[in-house]
Design a protein around this motif. Structure first.
Motif, PDB file in Angstrom:
ATOM      1  N   GLY A 513     102.559  44.056  52.829  1.00 39.83           N
ATOM      2  CA  GLY A 513     103.910  44.389  53.273  1.00 39.83           C
ATOM      3  C   GLY A 513     104.840  43.216  53.045  1.00 39.83           C
ATOM      4  N   SER A 514     105.757  42.997  53.966  1.00 37.93           N
ATOM      5  CA  SER A 514     106.744  41.928  53.801  1.00 37.93           C
ATOM      6  C   SER A 514     106.153  40.581  54.196  1.00 37.93           C
ATOM      7  CB  SER A 514     107.981  42.211  54.651  1.00 37.93           C
ATOM      8  OG  SER A 514     107.631  42.250  56.018  1.00 37.93           O
ATOM      9  N   ILE A 515     106.610  39.540  53.515  1.00 43.73           N
ATOM     10  CA  ILE A 515     106.167  38.187  53.853  1.00 43.73           C
ATOM     11  C   ILE A 515     107.217  37.532  54.740  1.00 43.73           C
ATOM     12  CG2 ILE A 515     107.211  37.161  51.775  1.00 43.73           C
ATOM     13  CD1 ILE A 515     103.975  36.079  53.589  1.00 43.73           C
ATOM     14  N   SER A 516     106.752  36.766  55.710  1.00 43.26           N
ATOM     15  CA  SER A 516     107.677  36.100  56.632  1.00 43.26           C
ATOM     16  C   SER A 516     107.244  34.658  56.826  1.00 43.26           C
ATOM     17  CB  SER A 516     107.693  36.819  57.990  1.00 43.26           C
ATOM     18  OG  SER A 516     106.430  36.686  58.626  1.00 43.26           O
ATOM     19  N   SER A 517     108.203  33.845  57.257  1.00 38.51           N
ATOM     20  CA  SER A 517     107.895  32.443  57.522  1.00 38.51           C
ATOM     21  C   SER A 517     106.898  32.304  58.665  1.00 38.51           C
ATOM     22  CB  SER A 517     109.178  31.675  57.838  1.00 38.51           C
ATOM     23  OG  SER A 517     109.849  32.263  58.935  1.00 38.51           O
ATOM     24  N   SER A 518     106.908  33.241  59.612  1.00 33.27           N
ATOM     25  CA  SER A 518     105.978  33.162  60.744  1.00 33.27           C
ATOM     26  C   SER A 518     104.531  33.311  60.268  1.00 33.27           C
ATOM     27  CB  SER A 518     106.302  34.235  61.790  1.00 33.27           C
ATOM     28  OG  SER A 518     106.207  35.531  61.229  1.00 33.27           O
ATOM     29  N   LYS A 519     104.294  34.184  59.261  1.00 36.09           N
ATOM     30  CA  LYS A 519     102.949  34.340  58.710  1.00 36.09           C
ATOM     31  C   LYS A 519     102.500  33.056  58.009  1.00 36.09           C
ATOM     32  CE  LYS A 519     103.130  39.374  57.938  1.00 36.09           C
ATOM     33  NZ  LYS A 519     103.077  40.452  56.915  1.00 36.09           N
ATOM     34  N   ILE A 520     103.427  32.457  57.265  1.00 27.91           N
ATOM     35  CA  ILE A 520     103.104  31.211  56.559  1.00 27.91           C
ATOM     36  C   ILE A 520     102.823  30.093  57.560  1.00 27.91           C
ATOM     37  CG2 ILE A 520     104.026  29.437  55.013  1.00 27.91           C
ATOM     38  CD1 ILE A 520     105.543  31.705  53.576  1.00 27.91           C
ATOM     39  N   ASN A 521     103.665  29.972  58.587  1.00 27.44           N
ATOM     40  CA  ASN A 521     103.455  28.941  59.601  1.00 27.44           C
ATOM     41  C   ASN A 521     102.136  29.129  60.333  1.00 27.44           C
ATOM     42  OD1 ASN A 521     105.658  27.185  59.369  1.00 27.44           O
ATOM     43  ND2 ASN A 521     107.006  28.549  60.511  1.00 27.44           N
ATOM     44  N   ALA A 522     101.763  30.397  60.574  1.00 28.64           N
ATOM     45  CA  ALA A 522     100.496  30.676  61.254  1.00 28.64           C
ATOM     46  C   ALA A 522      99.321  30.168  60.424  1.00 28.64           C
ATOM     47  CB  ALA A 522     100.360  32.171  61.525  1.00 28.64           C
ATOM     48  N   LEU A 523      99.392  30.377  59.100  1.00 27.44           N
ATOM     49  CA  LEU A 523      98.334  29.889  58.220  1.00 27.44           C
ATOM     50  C   LEU A 523      98.292  28.366  58.205  1.00 27.44           C
ATOM     51  CD1 LEU A 523      96.167  30.319  55.997  1.00 27.44           C
ATOM     52  CD2 LEU A 523      98.040  30.287  54.335  1.00 27.44           C
ATOM     53  N   LEU A 524      99.458  27.733  58.069  1.00 24.15           N
ATOM     54  CA  LEU A 524      99.511  26.272  58.026  1.00 24.15           C
ATOM     55  C   LEU A 524      98.997  25.664  59.327  1.00 24.15           C
ATOM     56  CD1 LEU A 524     102.976  25.736  56.270  1.00 24.15           C
ATOM     57  CD2 LEU A 524     100.698  25.699  55.242  1.00 24.15           C
ATOM     58  N   LYS A 525      99.288  26.331  60.442  1.00 24.26           N
ATOM     59  CA  LYS A 525      98.792  25.855  61.741  1.00 24.26           C
ATOM     60  C   LYS A 525      97.283  25.994  61.829  1.00 24.26           C
ATOM     61  CE  LYS A 525      99.538  26.378  66.728  1.00 24.26           C
ATOM     62  NZ  LYS A 525     100.252  27.133  67.781  1.00 24.26           N
ATOM     63  N   GLU A 526      96.746  27.094  61.291  1.00 25.54           N
ATOM     64  CA  GLU A 526      95.299  27.352  61.365  1.00 25.54           C
ATOM     65  C   GLU A 526      94.506  26.310  60.579  1.00 25.54           C
ATOM     66  OE1 GLU A 526      92.072  30.985  60.639  1.00 25.54           O
ATOM     67  OE2 GLU A 526      94.218  31.321  60.284  1.00 25.54           O
ATOM     68  N   VAL A 527      95.037  25.886  59.434  1.00 22.58           N
ATOM     69  CA  VAL A 527      94.300  24.919  58.613  1.00 22.58           C
ATOM     70  C   VAL A 527      94.624  23.474  58.985  1.00 22.58           C
ATOM     71  CG1 VAL A 527      94.165  26.522  56.688  1.00 22.58           C
ATOM     72  CG2 VAL A 527      96.050  24.873  56.761  1.00 22.58           C
ATOM     73  N   GLY A 528      95.581  23.272  59.895  1.00 22.68           N
ATOM     74  CA  GLY A 528      95.972  21.925  60.302  1.00 22.68           C
ATOM     75  C   GLY A 528      94.796  21.128  60.844  1.00 22.68           C
ATOM     76  N   GLY A 529      94.616  19.909  60.321  1.00 21.20           N
ATOM     77  CA  GLY A 529      93.538  19.045  60.790  1.00 21.20           C
ATOM     78  C   GLY A 529      92.189  19.322  60.158  1.00 21.20           C
ATOM     79  N   THR A 530      92.098  20.349  59.265  1.00 14.40           N
ATOM     80  CA  THR A 530      90.834  20.657  58.604  1.00 14.40           C
ATOM     81  C   THR A 530      90.795  20.018  57.219  1.00 14.40           C
ATOM     82  OG1 THR A 530      91.591  22.674  57.491  1.00 14.40           O
ATOM     83  CG2 THR A 530      90.869  22.883  59.787  1.00 14.40           C
TER      84      THR A 530
END
Length: 716
Positions: A513-530
């Motif tokens: 569907g549509s892409i949003s900045s919130s989806k991108i931020n969620a991914l970046l947060k999930e991989v943060g520190g890994t």
């Protein structure tokens, strides 16, 4: 091709695709556009698309993206565009209005060179990637591209320029009269004179001698020339700058808002000399912040159409290499007349903003001013004051700025800004420019403080022009045209690739569907520190559209701003000069640039900015290769940052640079590439090398000219 035998659904699909002839549309969006049910409708749609694909009406690329098959109709077989040649010798033709560049293999390049405007015949699509392929039929217009290579005397008075792999796919011959003082063994820049037959050498003339091949100076100047930059200013430009009076006329001060008795401060890197922005701050009686962002008034000293202005436009931007800065303006302006140096009267163009405690803009004004900077701070110094390690008479102002910046940053991310954090290497150089150490730059809150204030000013001046246009009630092209900093939504196909990359690592990234900045931020947060944080960040940055300058305001996706323009750095960015001129003219009730002129300026400045970024990256890579050239055989811990059938890319953790372990050097087994799992798997022992794995790698070879680093596993 005839559509007589198509079903009604198939005809509707064609109609939708014809409405967006240059777009690749995801199947879920087609389901929605056609009003079909999600499960049964998608199955029905896929069957129709498969039939259209067999009939060669449509193409389907990775990620189930559907587009019209252009080669099905002869009138679209020939297109025209600009050729961009890669370091491997292949090319891509950029055609206005197309969302995909046309790939040209080396054998179909004819006599075209980088930057030429060419006519291309479409030859179909790549079987695996579905990328369009073409063949160059004609060179329409030659570019004045600079090429770089080493001069070689192959016979008596017979000279060849053997070009660097990064610069050109062909070598050039040079006549004796066109050597411009160059001697064999020297690195030179050159321009092509003519090339009529692909079977012979193109002819060129030497533009500049860059130095002895292999020297640091030649290597750095080569990077600049490859990206079409030069360090020296023409004599007439230097003379224009020299003739500018030192003193500010009293009548000029009288007509401006006088801020010399107000506290203004600058915060910059320790080695900066071009201070183009200052800040003032206070709390009003109503509790609101009153922020002043004061920008060097370059346009006062640089009349439009002057030799100085023409040179600044050609350069488009300053270039920040590891060991030097190539300024957009001569030093007398960039480091002296325009620079907001401490305890000197300076002309500025200021944006004053009244901001509520919740970060909302209440009121603003944009005014020509004269300021007197009270203090020149550096980032580390400000951070120590904010952390309570040191004291200063301006600490109250810095603490207010800290509180405001935190509020602005919180609001920005709530409204859709994307939180990229990309570490950068910093080199410690000796007196000869040789790297002796490399560290990762620390990003302080002091950096963010300045960034938030600049973003707020840039957003406000763009909002201001939009407000003027609404009052005028005319079309964008005819009423208050403006040069925005725009950023389109990311490439959906690349986002699908990121999803497939993250999936084997146990990470879900929703891009349906549509892409949003919130989806991108969620991914970046999930991989943060890994271990894969850097990998995913880099992939996401590559998926992002390039930010550009344009009079067509589509907003800024990455920042989440509906209105945004560059206002705060006219010493080092030409678009900011244009924005200052527009604001001043609109303030006086007149006009400055047409919409068409701004389109042309935007395209030129966007290209110059891309070249500058590439030059800066190349200079970093050069220093990384230089650094490791002195450390052959040493072992570093790293992270596998890429996996291909040719080998492993490894990001060395301590020095933040990337090298490659070739699959042929993995000698303990025969390794097979698994593209779905992003790994190499040993056929006999089953050992895996996966994206994100931590390994130890040894430096085995470096190539300064190609700026390449070869590694080997130290465990073997």
């Amino acid at each position: 091709m005839s559509q007589n035998n198509l079903s009604s659904l198939e005809k509707k699909i064609i109609e939708i695709l014809q409405s967006y002839p240059d777009a690749s549309i995801p199947i879920p969006l087609l389901v929605e556009a056609l009003g079909l049910s999600k499960k049964k409708g998608e199955r029905k749609l896929k069957n129709a698309i498969n039939r259209l694909k067999q009939l060669e009406h449509v193409m389907v690329s990775k990620g189930n993206l559907v587009r019209l098959n252009e080669t099905a109709s002869g009138d679209k077989n020939i297109v025209q565009g600009k050729l961009d040649v890669t370091s491997h010798g292949d090319g891509y033709v950029i055609v206005e209005g197309r969302d995909q560049d046309i790939k040209i293999s080396r054998k179909y390049m004819s006599t075209a060179l980088d930057g030429d405007i060419v006519k291309v015949k479409l030859m179909g699509y790549h079987k695996k990637s579905n990328k369009p392929l073409g063949r160059i039929e004609e060179v329409i217009k030659r570019a004045s591209t600079l090429f770089v290579g080493t001069l070689d005397e192959v016979a008596k008075n017979t000279y060849i320029i053997k070009t660097d792999s990064h610069s050109s796919r062909v070598d050039f011959f040079v006549e004796l009269n066109d050597l411009n003082g160059a001697k064999p063994g020297e690195k030179v820049s050159c321009r092509m004179i003519q090339w009529d037959d692909v079977r012979g050498y193109p002819q060129a003339k030497v533009v500049q001698v860059l130095g002895k091949s292999g020297s640091n100076e030649a290597n750095v100047l080569s990077i600049l020339a490859e990206k079409q930059f030069h360090a020296e200013f023409p004599p007439e430009v230097e003379q224009f700058a020299a003739n500018i009076p030192d003193q500010i006329p009293e009548q000029e001060i009288q007509r401006r808002r006088d801020m010399r008795d107000e506290v203004v401060l600058t915060i910059d890197p320790a080695d900066a000399k071009d201070f183009d922005d200052g800040l003032s701050i206070e709390i009003l009686d109503n509790g609101n912040y009153y922020l002043g962002v004061h920008i060097a008034d370059v346009t006062h000293y640089m009349p439009r159409g002057s030799t100085l202005d023409d040179e600044a436009f050609d350069r488009g931007t300053s270039v920040y290499l590891v060991d030097r800065v190539i300024p957009m303006l001569p030093e007398r302006l960039s480091n002296n007349m325009c620079s907001l140096r401490p305890r000197e009267d300076k002309l500025a163009y200021s944006c004053f903003m009244e901001i509520a405690p919740n970060g909302k803009l209440v009121d603003y004004s944009i005014e020509e001013t004269v300021i007197h900077s009270n203090e020149r701070f550096v980032y580390d110094e400000v951070q120590d004051i904010l952390d309570g390690k040191n004291d200063h008479s301006l600490k109250p102002q810095l603490k207010i700025l800290q509180k405001l910046a935190n509020t602005l940053m919180d609001q920005r991310f709530k409204k859709g800004s994307i939180a990229f954090e990309t570490p950068e290497p910093k080199f410690i150089l000796d007196d000869n420019g040789k790297p002796v150490d490399v560290i990762v730059k620390e990003r302080l809150f002091a950096h963010k403080l300045i960034e938030e204030c600049m973003l707020m000013a840039n957003k406000t001046v763009a909002y201001h022009v939009n407000t003027l246009r609404k009052k005028g009630g005319k079309s964008v092209k005819n009423d208050h045209p403006y040069l925005y900093r725009v950023h389109d939504k990311p490439d959906l196909e690349k986002l699908h690739n990121i999803r497939e990359t993250a999936k084997p690592l146990g990470i879900h990234f929703d891009v349906d569907g549509s892409i949003s900045s919130s989806k991108i931020n969620a991914l970046l947060k999930e991989v943060g520190g890994t271990s894969i944080e850097k990998i995913i960040n880099d992939l996401m940055l590559r998926a992002m559209s390039k930010a550009e300058y344009s009079p067509k305001n589509i907003g800024h996706f990455g920042l989440g701003f509906a209105n945004y323009a560059h206002f705060t750095s006219p010493i080092r960015r030409y678009p900011d000069v244009v924005v200052h001129r527009l604001l001043k003219r609109y303030n006086s009730g007149s006009t400055e640039y047409t919409y068409t002129q701004l389109e042309q300026i935007g395209e030129h400045c966007s290209e110059r900015e891309r070249y500058a970024v590439e030059a800066e990256r190349d200079s970093v890579k050069l220093k990384q290769v230089e650094y490791l050239s002195e450390r052959l055989g040493e072992t570093y811990q790293g992270t596998i940052s890429g996996v291909t059938e040719n080998g492993l890319y490894v990001l060395l953790d301590d020095i933040y640079c990337e090298g490659m372990i070739r699959v042929s050097d993995l000698v303990d087994d025969y390794y097979i590439y698994n593209p779905n799992m992003h790994c190499l798997v040993g056929r006999s022992k089953g050992k895996k090398f996966r994206l994100g794995d931590t390994i130890k790698a040894k430096v085995t070879r470096t190539d300064l000219e190609k700026r390449q680093i070869d590694l080997a596993l130290s465990d073997f």
